[in-house]
Scaffold this motif. Structure first.
Motif, PDB file in Angstrom:
ATOM      1  N   ALA A  94       0.829  -1.213   0.000  1.00 32.55           N
ATOM      2  CA  ALA A  94       0.000   0.000   0.000  1.00 32.55           C
ATOM      3  C   ALA A  94       0.863   1.263   0.000  1.00 32.55           C
ATOM      4  O   ALA A  94       0.341   2.361   0.166  1.00 32.55           O
ATOM      5  N   ASN A  95       2.185   1.100  -0.142  1.00 32.79           N
ATOM      6  CA  ASN A  95       3.107   2.247  -0.122  1.00 32.79           C
ATOM      7  C   ASN A  95       2.977   3.061   1.158  1.00 32.79           C
ATOM      8  O   ASN A  95       2.956   4.286   1.129  1.00 32.79           O
ATOM      9  N   ARG A  96       2.858   2.373   2.246  1.00 31.71           N
ATOM     10  CA  ARG A  96       2.679   3.119   3.495  1.00 31.71           C
ATOM     11  C   ARG A  96       3.865   2.973   4.430  1.00 31.71           C
ATOM     12  O   ARG A  96       3.783   3.361   5.576  1.00 31.71           O
ATOM     13  N   VAL A  97       4.983   2.359   3.967  1.00 33.73           N
ATOM     14  CA  VAL A  97       6.154   2.260   4.839  1.00 33.73           C
ATOM     15  C   VAL A  97       6.881   3.600   4.805  1.00 33.73           C
ATOM     16  O   VAL A  97       7.296   4.079   3.752  1.00 33.73           O
ATOM     17  N   GLU A  98       6.942   4.224   5.972  1.00 26.12           N
ATOM     18  CA  GLU A  98       7.582   5.540   6.038  1.00 26.12           C
ATOM     19  C   GLU A  98       8.176   5.675   7.427  1.00 26.12           C
ATOM     20  O   GLU A  98       7.475   5.478   8.420  1.00 26.12           O
ATOM     21  N   PHE A  99       9.492   5.950   7.480  1.00 33.04           N
ATOM     22  CA  PHE A  99      10.121   6.063   8.794  1.00 33.04           C
ATOM     23  C   PHE A  99       9.831   7.436   9.371  1.00 33.04           C
ATOM     24  O   PHE A  99      10.303   8.435   8.880  1.00 33.04           O
ATOM     25  N   LYS A 100       9.004   7.458  10.387  1.00 30.46           N
ATOM     26  CA  LYS A 100       8.706   8.754  11.003  1.00 30.46           C
ATOM     27  C   LYS A 100       8.111   8.556  12.390  1.00 30.46           C
ATOM     28  O   LYS A 100       7.661   7.462  12.747  1.00 30.46           O
ATOM     29  N   LEU A 101       8.192   9.627  13.138  1.00 34.66           N
ATOM     30  CA  LEU A 101       7.522   9.659  14.433  1.00 34.66           C
ATOM     31  C   LEU A 101       6.185  10.341  14.172  1.00 34.66           C
ATOM     32  O   LEU A 101       6.137  11.538  13.876  1.00 34.66           O
ATOM     33  N   GLU A 102       5.144   9.578  14.243  1.00 40.34           N
ATOM     34  CA  GLU A 102       3.849  10.125  13.851  1.00 40.34           C
ATOM     35  C   GLU A 102       3.344  11.052  14.948  1.00 40.34           C
ATOM     36  O   GLU A 102       3.253  10.680  16.117  1.00 40.34           O
ATOM     37  N   ARG A 103       3.007  12.279  14.572  1.00 35.12           N
ATOM     38  CA  ARG A 103       2.529  13.249  15.556  1.00 35.12           C
ATOM     39  C   ARG A 103       1.819  14.376  14.827  1.00 35.12           C
ATOM     40  O   ARG A 103       1.857  14.453  13.603  1.00 35.12           O
ATOM     41  N   GLY A 104       1.159  15.255  15.596  1.00 37.50           N
ATOM     42  CA  GLY A 104       0.552  16.444  15.008  1.00 37.50           C
ATOM     43  C   GLY A 104       1.644  17.352  14.459  1.00 37.50           C
ATOM     44  O   GLY A 104       2.766  17.368  14.972  1.00 37.50           O
ATOM     45  N   ASN A 105       1.304  18.114  13.417  1.00 37.26           N
ATOM     46  CA  ASN A 105       2.331  18.923  12.752  1.00 37.26           C
ATOM     47  C   ASN A 105       2.990  19.932  13.687  1.00 37.26           C
ATOM     48  O   ASN A 105       4.148  20.257  13.543  1.00 37.26           O
ATOM     49  N   LYS A 106       2.219  20.406  14.663  1.00 36.57           N
ATOM     50  CA  LYS A 106       2.772  21.419  15.556  1.00 36.57           C
ATOM     51  C   LYS A 106       3.257  20.815  16.874  1.00 36.57           C
ATOM     52  O   LYS A 106       3.686  21.546  17.766  1.00 36.57           O
TER      53      LYS A 106
ATOM     54  N   GLU B  32      -3.271  -3.497   9.199  1.00 36.32           N
ATOM     55  CA  GLU B  32      -2.621  -2.481   8.389  1.00 36.32           C
ATOM     56  C   GLU B  32      -3.573  -1.955   7.330  1.00 36.32           C
ATOM     57  O   GLU B  32      -3.661  -0.760   7.095  1.00 36.32           O
ATOM     58  N   GLN B  33      -4.314  -2.868   6.700  1.00 39.85           N
ATOM     59  CA  GLN B  33      -5.267  -2.447   5.677  1.00 39.85           C
ATOM     60  C   GLN B  33      -6.328  -1.516   6.262  1.00 39.85           C
ATOM     61  O   GLN B  33      -6.816  -0.614   5.601  1.00 39.85           O
ATOM     62  N   ALA B  34      -6.688  -1.771   7.533  1.00 35.88           N
ATOM     63  CA  ALA B  34      -7.705  -0.933   8.161  1.00 35.88           C
ATOM     64  C   ALA B  34      -7.146   0.444   8.513  1.00 35.88           C
ATOM     65  O   ALA B  34      -7.889   1.319   8.947  1.00 35.88           O
ATOM     66  N   GLY B  35      -5.833   0.598   8.368  1.00 32.25           N
ATOM     67  CA  GLY B  35      -5.222   1.887   8.685  1.00 32.25           C
ATOM     68  C   GLY B  35      -4.705   1.938  10.109  1.00 32.25           C
ATOM     69  O   GLY B  35      -4.397   3.018  10.632  1.00 32.25           O
ATOM     70  N   PHE B  36      -4.588   0.777  10.735  1.00 32.14           N
ATOM     71  CA  PHE B  36      -4.151   0.768  12.125  1.00 32.14           C
ATOM     72  C   PHE B  36      -2.635   0.726  12.262  1.00 32.14           C
ATOM     73  O   PHE B  36      -2.110   0.484  13.340  1.00 32.14           O
ATOM     74  N   GLY B  37      -1.946   0.984  11.156  1.00 32.42           N
ATOM     75  CA  GLY B  37      -0.514   1.199  11.238  1.00 32.42           C
ATOM     76  C   GLY B  37      -0.232   2.658  11.509  1.00 32.42           C
ATOM     77  O   GLY B  37       0.902   3.114  11.411  1.00 32.42           O
ATOM     78  N   ALA B 118       5.899  -2.165  11.532  1.00 37.02           N
ATOM     79  CA  ALA B 118       6.114  -2.645  10.166  1.00 37.02           C
ATOM     80  C   ALA B 118       5.963  -1.509   9.160  1.00 37.02           C
ATOM     81  O   ALA B 118       6.553  -1.543   8.084  1.00 37.02           O
ATOM     82  N   SER B 119       5.197  -0.488   9.523  1.00 36.69           N
ATOM     83  CA  SER B 119       5.026   0.665   8.632  1.00 36.69           C
ATOM     84  C   SER B 119       6.098   1.717   8.866  1.00 36.69           C
ATOM     85  O   SER B 119       6.023   2.800   8.318  1.00 36.69           O
ATOM     86  N   GLY B 120       7.050   1.418   9.745  1.00 39.68           N
ATOM     87  CA  GLY B 120       8.174   2.325   9.955  1.00 39.68           C
ATOM     88  C   GLY B 120       7.936   3.380  11.007  1.00 39.68           C
ATOM     89  O   GLY B 120       8.694   4.353  11.092  1.00 39.68           O
ATOM     90  N   LYS B 121       6.917   3.222  11.843  1.00 42.28           N
ATOM     91  CA  LYS B 121       6.598   4.269  12.816  1.00 42.28           C
ATOM     92  C   LYS B 121       7.478   4.143  14.065  1.00 42.28           C
ATOM     93  O   LYS B 121       7.421   3.138  14.764  1.00 42.28           O
ATOM     94  N   LEU B 122       8.242   5.216  14.329  1.00 40.35           N
ATOM     95  CA  LEU B 122       9.138   5.184  15.486  1.00 40.35           C
ATOM     96  C   LEU B 122       8.351   5.197  16.790  1.00 40.35           C
ATOM     97  O   LEU B 122       8.777   4.626  17.793  1.00 40.35           O
TER      98      LEU B 122
END
Lengths: 173, 683
Positions: A94-106, B32-37, B118-122
């Protein structure tokens, strides 16, 4: 925002995903005779780590002690590895592999990192206390209509909604 | 009917690991498909921004709930084959609240964090590291939170609410569909939704769920029977003790809470209590050095697995040197639903001090009957080889002292007991056409073979243990040995049991003949057997002697040698062997003279008659006696009579017997009648 070669695919319809999740759980019931689980695998990794760091102490401990001989020989650990692999396959396609710390932009990265870690500690502790997490206790036991699992499920949301307001800054855009 | 891996106790096998991995892959794909990544998407539920968690989780839960309800209603799988988690109110309320806070803080739960990683989330990695740390913290503080874990057994929510399963399932399905509609409405109003408000797919899905739930109600208005049974079974846990436990003793234990006093343990072991399982949780080296006779060595790590079959059946007593480890183990077992685990008060140290310390060494004066009791305990627990039965009152009943004779009445009352195993030694056609219900057939020749060139020797302990493992018998089982007209088949089986250290056996008085003559129940069904792993005490055999020792005794005359073959063989007038005659100095006491026949079956003569007859041959009950016959078979009966009916304390068995002795030309023989002479004179 980095430019990506291909845009990530759309998420699956949540009801379809839920239906497939239900079928997976049903399959687990019929094949293994036990539902899904994730925190059980983490607990084994924890037991393994503690056994390596402090073997004598851990062996004498009451909860991990009995696991010390073969902490990693547990079906839920294999399921956890499978979950990671399944997530990896799906995220790659699904092209969703992305190395990042997911957080709000601010939101400050440190705040998000600390909350993720502290939240993890609470989750790890609580799932041992309740003998399961959202998958192993709430979902699995909920589908079996077990009282304690449904109580746990309700309490998760009670705790989550009670705490969410205080940590909302991490999602500030 | 599907046999799940859980039901087969096979969740720790490589196949289960492989299947769990595959199920995990499916789980990860769906998450992952459900967006839970994405933690942002997961956390959205707490801000009413993205309700995907509710939609996915609720539809998954309802789908699986209806699925499992249907497959159990169709009888494809029984709820007994599925692991049902006990309800632990306090732990699950506190745990749920803490978990919820952790979920809101981190934006993850363990399964989704694996997909997130697996989606690379730190942040998923941080959460997982935190969860590992949290698990370790739990282990560290476990003793202080363990009290939150008093469980209420398996509880079904519909039963708690006084509903049937299909009614509750239908209500929950309707609530879920209404919730789907509500969150879609909220998302639609806030314009955060990406799908589904008023969409045909959601309408179709919601309708399908409700139709299925209604269908379930129509198919099984009162729910699946297995569910009720499982619930009832779980609720009754403690009451479902099917064993005939002596109520007075049990009440005594209950009064003492979770302890058993050493004196009571000693008496129960001495009495061969079939309900008792004594587990020594010390390391194997300590166990091998010394243990309470009758104890099993169970590693703490294997305790739960090992004891699972005895959960709430009979009594489990745990001991170590002190009380700390057994107390922890007991609490652990209690938390796992064992309500019949007790610890030995003051541990092994206390047992030795209170039961085994000689009366003469005790600081306080010891009353006479207590001294007698101490002497009996010491004889039983320290001698190790023989229990000492006071010869004044020879015991005729199992339950009083084993090994010994078991009456048909006792067996009839106790045969349904899980730990009573009947072994039928009659020829196979006789067994196949009718036997005591539940009896296992055993051909006594399975326990004999060529050892060192001598045929018909009792097999080494290891092989005997293998045989018993295949028969699914366990070390704490009480064996009742049943013969046809050859009582010595039963006693030879007794020798095999003693060789592996199993003292808990009795010979059925009168054998199958008496059982049948009394019109007791028989059937021809195969018994149900689960293979076991019979542990062997390789050092238990201290009664078998070889020809060199017998030769020594013929020279020093330090033992009474009794040849139990029929008189003609002893005299040398009959022989099927290399040479005819008997061992120099041996006395002849044919084994058949210990038996009397009545009503078509053979029984041992009354004990006082036997005692009087043997008194003429053997100077005292402490005299060393060697019994032998041709191949060890008949002599096993004399061994049983002397050791277990008449309380001779020093009986030895020359298994090789006359067939070996005669075939070793270097060994001396007496061939002529009348040469037995002054054998048996003791210094």
């Amino acid at each position: 925002m980095n430019a990506m070669p291909k845009p990530p695919a759309k998420y699956m319809n949540p009801y379809l995903a839920g239906f497939l999740l239900g079928l997976t759980l049903l399959g687990s019931f019929l094949i293994l005779g036990a539902g899904l689980g994730a925190s059980g695998g983490l607990a084994r990794i924890a037991a393994f780590s503690e056994c390596v760091i402090a073997p004598v102490h851990t062996r004498a401990s009451e909860y991990f002690g009995p696991w010390c001989d073969q902490p990693l020989r547990y079906y839920l650990l294999f399921m956890l590895v499978g979950t990671f692999l399944g997530g990896l396959i799906s995220a790659m396609f699904a092209n969703r592999v992305e190395f990042k710390l997911e957080r709000g932009n601010k939101a400050p990265a440190l705040l998000r990192a600390v909350l993720a870690l502290v939240g993890g500690v609470l989750i790890g502790f609580a799932s041992r206390l309740a003998a399961g997490c959202t998958s192993g206790q709430a979902l699995t036991g909920g589908a079996l209509l077990l009282t304690g699992s449904l109580v746990f499920l309700v309490c998760i949301f009670a705790g989550g909604y009670a705490a969410a307001w205080f940590v909302r800054r991490q999602w500030d855009d | 009917m599907i046999e799940t891996l859980f039901a087969q106790d096979a969740l720790a096998t490589p196949m289960a690991f492989g299947l769990a991995l595959l199920i995990g892959v499916a789980f990860g794909l769906v998450l992952e498909q459900a967006g839970f990544g994405s933690s942002r998407r997961l956390a959205g539920i707490f801000y009413f921004r993205d309700m995907a968690v509710l939609k996915v989780m609720f539809s998954g839960l309802i789908t699986a709930m209806l699925g499992i309800a249907y497959v159990t209603a169709f009888g494809w799988v029984s709820l007994d084959s599925i692991y049902l988690m006990p309800t632990v109110y306090r732990a699950q309320i506190v745990g749920g609240l803490v978990f919820g806070v952790g979920f809101a803080l981190s934006g993850w739960c363990p399964g989704t964090a694996a997909a997130g990683l697996a989606s690379g989330k730190l942040d998923a990695l941080l959460c997982l590291v935190g969860a590992v740390i949290g698990s370790i913290i739990f282990n560290e503080v476990y003793p202080s939170v363990a009290l939150l874990q008093a469980d209420s057994g398996v509880q079904f929510v519909y039963a708690n609410l006084g509903m049937s399963q299909p009614v509750f399932a239908l209500l929950l399905t309707i609530v879920a569909v209404l919730a789907f509609w509500a969150v879609e409405y909220v998302e639609h109003r806030r314009k955060t939704g990406i799908c589904c408000f008023n969409s045909p797919s959601l309408k179709g899905f919601g309708t399908a769920l409700i139709v299925l739930a209604v269908g379930l109600y129509i198919a099984t208005p009162n729910g699946v029977k297995a569910t009720d049974e499982a619930a009832a079974g779980a609720e009754q846990g403690a009451l479902a003790t099917p064993m005939p436990v002596t109520s007075g003793l049990l009440a005594g234990i209950e009064a003492a809470g979770d302890h058993m006093e050493p004196e009571e343990l000693a008496d129960r072991l001495l009495a061969g209590d079939p309900d008792l399982l004594l587990a020594d949780v010390r390391p194997a080296a300590e166990f091998n050095a010394f243990h309470i006779r009758g104890a099993q060595n169970v590693a703490l790590t294997e305790l739960e697995t090992y004891l699972q079959p005895y959960r709430n059946r009979g009594l489990i007593v745990l001991y170590s040197n002190g009380m700390t480890h057994p107390a922890q183990a007991r609490d652990y077992l209690f938390g796992r639903g064992f309500q019949n685990a007790y610890i030995l008060t003051d541990g092994l140290t206390g047992f030795i001090e209170r039961c085994l310390k000689p009366a003469s060494l005790r600081p306080e004066p010891v009353p006479e009957d207590t001294a007698g009791q101490i002497a009996r305990w010491r004889a039983y627990f320290l001698d190790g080889a023989r229990p000492t039965i006071p010869s004044a009152e020879p015991v005729q009943l199992a339950g009083a002292a084993l090994p010994g004779l078991v009456s048909t009445e006792w067996l009839d009352e106790n045969r349904a007991h899980d730990a009573v195993r009947v072994i039928d030694l009659r020829p196979q056609p006789e067994y196949n056409t009718g036997h005591i219900p539940g009896a296992l057939h055993l051909d006594i020749e399975n326990l004999r073979g060529n050892v060192g060139g001598v045929g018909s020797m009792l097999l080494p302990a290891r092989l005997i243990g293998e045989c018993f493992s295949l028969m699914g018998v366990r070390p704490f089982d009480t064996f009742v040995l049943v013969s046809g007209d050859k009582v010595h088949d039963a006693t030879l089986c007794g020798m095999a049991l003693e060789r592996v250290g199993h003292q808990r056996y009795g010979v059925l008085d009168g054998g199958f003949g008496k059982w049948a003559a009394e019109g007791r129940h028989t059937d021809a069904a195969l018994p149900s057997v689960a293979p076991s792993d019979y542990p062997v005490d390789a050092s238990a055999d201290r009664f078998t002697v070889d020809y060199t020792e017998v030769l020594q005794r013929t020279q020093d005359r330090f033992a009474v040698i009794i040849d139990v073959r029929p008189a003609g063989y002893y005299a040398g007038t009959e022989s099927g062997e290399a040479r005819a005659g008997h061992i120099p100095g041996a006395l002849n006491r044919p084994y058949v003279e210990d038996l009397a026949e009545s009503d078509g079956y053979k029984q041992f003569k009354p004990t006082d008659v036997l005692a009087a007859e043997y008194q003429k041959l053997i100077p005292s009950q402490d005299s060393p006696v060697i019994v032998h016959c041709r191949t060890g078979h008949q002599a096993s009966q004399t061994f049983f009579v002397l050791s277990h009916l008449l309380a001779y304390r020093n009986v030895l068995w020359y298994d090789g017997g006359w067939s070996e002795w005669a075939a070793r030309p270097e060994l001396p023989i007496e061939g002529q009648p009348g040469h037995a002479g002054s054998a048996g004179a003791l210094p």
